[in-house]
Design an enzyme around this catalytic site. Structure first.
Site, short mmCIF file in Angstrom:
data_model
loop_
_atom_site.label_atom_id
_atom_site.label_comp_id
_atom_site.label_asym_id
_atom_site.label_seq_id
_atom_site.Cartn_x
_atom_site.Cartn_y
_atom_site.Cartn_z
CG ASP A 1 -9.42 0.75 9.15
OD1 ASP A 1 -10.17 1.61 9.62
OD2 ASP A 1 -9.85 -0.30 8.65
CE LYS B 1 -10.95 3.76 6.19
NZ LYS B 1 -11.43 2.42 5.75
N GLY C 1 0.78 -1.24 0.00
CA GLY C 1 0.00 0.00 0.00
C GLY C 1 0.81 1.29 0.00
CG ASP D 1 -5.48 -3.85 -2.15
OD1 ASP D 1 -5.12 -3.37 -1.06
OD2 ASP D 1 -5.88 -5.03 -2.27
CD GLU E 1 0.53 0.78 6.49
OE1 GLU E 1 0.34 1.10 5.29
OE2 GLU E 1 0.11 -0.28 6.97
CG PHE F 1 -12.88 -0.05 1.42
CD1 PHE F 1 -12.18 -0.65 2.46
CD2 PHE F 1 -12.48 -0.28 0.12
CE1 PHE F 1 -11.10 -1.48 2.21
CE2 PHE F 1 -11.40 -1.12 -0.14
CZ PHE F 1 -10.72 -1.71 0.90
CB VAL F 2 -10.34 5.33 0.36
CG1 VAL F 2 -11.38 6.30 0.90
CG2 VAL F 2 -9.30 5.00 1.43
P1 IMP Z 1 -5.61 -1.70 10.30
O1 IMP Z 1 -4.78 -2.82 10.84
O2 IMP Z 1 -7.07 -1.86 10.59
O3 IMP Z 1 -5.09 -0.34 10.70
O4 IMP Z 1 -5.59 -1.83 8.75
C1 IMP Z 1 -4.54 -1.44 8.02
C2 IMP Z 1 -4.58 -2.08 6.67
O5 IMP Z 1 -5.91 -2.38 6.19
C3 IMP Z 1 -4.02 -1.10 5.72
O6 IMP Z 1 -2.62 -1.24 5.66
C4 IMP Z 1 -4.73 -1.45 4.44
O7 IMP Z 1 -4.04 -2.49 3.80
C5 IMP Z 1 -6.08 -1.96 4.86
N1 IMP Z 1 -7.13 -0.92 4.80
C6 IMP Z 1 -7.79 -0.35 5.81
N2 IMP Z 1 -8.69 0.55 5.39
C7 IMP Z 1 -8.59 0.54 4.04
C8 IMP Z 1 -9.26 1.28 2.99
O8 IMP Z 1 -10.14 2.12 3.19
N3 IMP Z 1 -8.88 0.98 1.73
C9 IMP Z 1 -7.91 0.08 1.43
N4 IMP Z 1 -7.25 -0.62 2.37
C10 IMP Z 1 -7.59 -0.39 3.66
MG MG Z 2 -5.24 -4.22 0.89
#
Ligand code: IMP
Ligand code: MG
Length: 183
Positions: free
Chosen positions: A102, A130, A43, A158, A98, A151-152
């Site tokens: 999220d 986010k 990403g 991706d 990063e 969701f972006v």
């Molecule tokens: P986290 O562990 O919930 O912070 O998620 C992080 C990972 O989830 C990111 O590195 C992304 O790969 C994926 N992710 C979270 N939200 C999105 C989104 O809106 N679009 C695309 N990928 C996302």
């Molecule tokens: Mg992904």
């Protein structure tokens, strides 16, 4: 605009302007410390490539690739490293790069993993934040944009490996994800 994108959240122009500012902030913060920027694949690939061109101090880059274990419905926070760093980071100033934070579980895991290697310092730089969905508190030293809980895709991010090549950040249609908030 791709017809799967219902809204452009951050234009190419806005992304590039913000990255130039972030690059200058990072250069000031890491002057004389020869930082190592660690991109989280895949990403952060586009972000990393553009960001470092605005950091006008000597630096190194490396990449780490991870895969999240989907433990049932709820993401457990367990992460597997599928490509580790090439560099030793002991005693180094590390800046994790990063695309998006999220829940914070992924970066929280990575941070703990890298901390165990005893770098001199470790900070986080994320293009997107986010924040509404945060579970784990993760300090983001350098942040591009806070975005709403949608969701972006695009600019490296991706949905099922697609849309990474869009030059902007867009909201993906629910018709594509089949969910109100897909992964
Ligand atoms: P986290 O562990 O919930 O912070 O998620 C992080 C990972 O989830 C990111 O590195 C992304 O790969 C994926 N992710 C979270 N939200 C999105 C989104 O809106 N679009 C695309 N990928 C996302
Ligand atoms: Mg992904």
């Amino acid at each position: 605009m791709s017809e799967d994108i219902v809204e452009v959240l951050i234009t190419e122009d806005a992304i590039q302007k913000r990255i130039a500012e972030m690059g200058r902030e990072i250069a000031t913060a890491y002057e004389n410390s020869l930082p190592i920027l660690v991109g989280v694949l895949k990403g952060s690939a586009l972000f990393m490539a553009d960001l470092i061109r605005h950091i006008a101090i000597p630096l190194e880059i490396d990449f780490i690739a991870i895969q999240s274990y989907a433990g049932g419905q709820q993401f457990s926070g367990a992460v597997r490293i599928t490509k580790d760093l090439d560099s030793f980071i002991e005693g180094r100033d590390v800046l994790l790069v990063e695309g998006i934070v999220d829940t914070g579980m992924t970066i929280g895991y990575l941070r703990r993993n890298l901390e165990a290697r005893q770098p001199r310092s470790i900070q986080l730089c994320s293009l997107l934040d986010k924040r509404a969905r945060r579970i784990l508190r993760v300090p983001i030293g350098f942040r591009g944009f806070e975005i709403p809980d949608r969701f972006v895709v695009g600019y490296g991010l991706d949905f099922r490996q697609l849309y990474r090549n869009l030059p902007y950040i867009g909201v993906l249609s629910d018709d594509v994800t089949g969910l109100s908030h897909g992964r």
